[in-house]
Design an enzyme around this catalytic site. Structure first.
Site, mmCIF file in Angstrom:
data_model
loop_
_atom_site.group_PDB
_atom_site.id
_atom_site.type_symbol
_atom_site.label_atom_id
_atom_site.label_comp_id
_atom_site.label_asym_id
_atom_site.label_seq_id
_atom_site.Cartn_x
_atom_site.Cartn_y
_atom_site.Cartn_z
ATOM 1 N N SER A 1 0.825 -1.199 0.000
ATOM 2 C CA SER A 1 0.000 0.000 0.000
ATOM 3 C C SER A 1 0.860 1.251 0.000
ATOM 4 C CB SER A 1 -0.939 -0.012 1.200
ATOM 5 O OG SER A 1 -0.206 -0.159 2.381
ATOM 6 N N LYS A 2 0.184 2.329 -0.144
ATOM 7 C CA LYS A 2 0.807 3.640 -0.336
ATOM 8 C C LYS A 2 2.166 3.888 0.298
ATOM 9 C CE LYS A 2 -0.596 8.440 -0.737
ATOM 10 N NZ LYS A 2 -1.767 9.320 -0.824
#
Length: 444
Positions: free
Chosen positions: A214-215
């Site tokens: 994720s980010k």
RNA sequence: GACCCUAUCGUCCAGCGGUUAGGACACCGCCCUUUCACGGCGGUAACACGGGUUCGAAUCCCGUUAGGGUCGCCA
């Protein structure tokens, strides 16, 4: 007329960065469209006002362009099914909402509008996962989804379906994280009286430890590869291999080749860990094939960035110097350290190497070679090589005995471009000067 | 927790009822060689577990376990 032309889309939300998984989703959509001669649409899902639609959109556009994924419809490309920004499609959403109101599929709840889910079994016929059945009969487990907030703003699941329907999308290729949402989407299509598109949910890209990338995770932003000096063709090739394969054990594939072979049926169902080492290997493969012009451009930029000043040297010299490094590096950023000696006379010789090669026994040998160099009619690669080999032979030693001290004297390092080539590029004057300087020091 | 997806070397893939389980990256040797890199050769290393089905299962079925995803008035 016989078949519907294929239309696929990549619909990112402008969050300020492009996730590498999103990039691969875009790539698979693009490959599918190009393979079938279909249309690839870029749609920006900016329904949330909080999302920056200026710089954030540019990040997406730049990333896709960098990868070479061109879109046929969307921002900057036009198209007759627009607008391609959700923020500009309010009228269309209101229209579709009216249709649902008329047919009794929605109701108000505290100011917001909910879609009445059919209480039945819904099967998602997925091109990658097969038929996946969901039982929506229990409202406690599958509550009616909201499609519009009290303030009039729209909810993703509704506008996503409306846009795909209105834009005539035939295949929805997206991350597996949407598989569980799909029965609701299908129900929406049915309520609208529109045949759902085909769905293909592709597996997620995982971190090396298997967790969802994720980010915040390293390597999650496509931009990190752009700024990290990766070649887009290497990144594209690597991404193709994550969840798809040509089935014949080939790893290095040109994009055109993948376009020819790509098929949704060949997509894996298992999530794949991102292997930076393999990407780097491909990077090296493509770096080796860089055209001279591209290599020089990349190399020059890398030198400048590292503070090595190539601009004071003749264009031909810089070019020739950089080209001696061809096939020897993966990232251009390695070049300043590898070829910096061309651009400065202040060499800091590796102490360990000095102790090994600048030894008393070698001194007369190098001196003899120096004189031979000085008398050479032409100081080119072939002459230099011949001189070294002949000199070594006459001294009864292997070429390496001369090669190492000369390399060290001329470059300050034990590794670098082919000695013969680098000597030619450096030129006789500098070579002799550097050998003299080395000879002037103590050789214990 | 419920629902859904997944499960072959450390990693990415191949395998789709009978193979000495193959390739690539990474790692370790050896070779080639003007260094490095490349290349060549070889090696270490996998079918998660338990039941079935079958003459025969990595391949089919069920269960367990593990990992991931979805359950928003985020997208």
């Amino acid at each position: 007329m016989t078949t519907n032309p294929i239309r696929v889309r990549f619909a990112p939300s402008p969050t300020g960065y492009l996730h590498v998984g999103g990039a691969r989703t875009a790539l698979f959509n693009w490959l599918f469209a190009r393979h079938h001669g279909g249309t690839f649409v870029l749609r920006i899902e900016d329904t949330d006002d909080a999302r920056n639609t200026g710089a954030a959109v540019r990040v997406i556009v730049d990333g896709l362009r960098w990868l070479g994924l061109d879109w046929d419809e969307g921002p900057g490309a036009g198209g007759d099914r627009g607008p391609y920004f959700q923020s500009q499609r309010g009228g269309i959403y209101a229209e579709y909402l009216d249709r649902l109101k008329t047919s009794g599929h929605v109701y108000e709840d505290g100011g917001s509008v909910r879609f009445r889910l059919p209480r039945e079994m819904v099967v998602v016929p997925d091109l990658v996962c097969g038929d996946v059945a969901f039982d929506l009969s229990d409202a406690a487990i599958h509550p009616d989804p909201t499609i519009r907030r009290p303030d009039g703003s729209w909810i993703f699941h509704f506008v996503n379906v409306v846009d795909d329907a209105a834009m005539g999308i035939t295949h929805v290729i997206r991350g597996e994280d949407h598989l569980s949402n799909t029965p609701r989407h299908i129900a929406l299509y049915r309520a609208l009286g529109i045949a759902p598109p085909h769905f293909a949910h592709i597996p997620l890209i995982l971190n090396p430890d298997g967790s969802k990338m994720s980010k915040r995770d390293t390597g999650a932003a496509l931009e990190s590869y752009q700024t990290g000096g990766y070649l887009p063709e290497a990144v594209v090739n690597y991404l193709c291999l994550l969840g798809w394969s040509p089935k014949d054990n080939r790893e290095k594939l040109a994009t055109e080749e993948v376009v020819r072979l790509f098929d949704l049926a060949n997509i894996n169902r298992k999530g794949a860990s991102f292997d930076a080492a393999k990407l780097d290997w491909l990077q090296g493969e493509y770096a080796r094939e860089l055209s001279d012009d591209r290599l020089v451009a990349l190399g020059r930029a890398a030198l400048e960035e590292a503070g090595v000043r190539p601009e004071g040297f003749p264009e031909d010299f810089v070019r020739a110097a950089l080209l001696t490094c061809k096939g020897k590096f993966r990232f251009a950023r390695e070049l300043p350290a590898y070829a910096g000696f061309y651009f400065t006379d202040e060499l800091s010789c590796d102490a360990e190497a000095v102790a090994k090669h600048f030894v008393a026994a070698n001194r007369p040998r190098v001196e003899a070679l120096r004189e031979r160099f000085a008398g050479l009619p032409a100081f080119d690669c072939a002459s230099v090589e011949a001189a070294i080999k002949e000199c070594a032979a006459s001294q009864g030693v292997k070429a390496g005995v001369l090669v190492h001290p000369v390399r060290l004297a001329c470059t300050g390092a034990t590794v670098g471009p082919s000695l013969y080539h680098l000597l030619e590029v450096l030129g006789r004057d500098k070579v002799l000067a550097r050998m003299d300087r080395a000879l002037a020091s103590q050789w214990p």
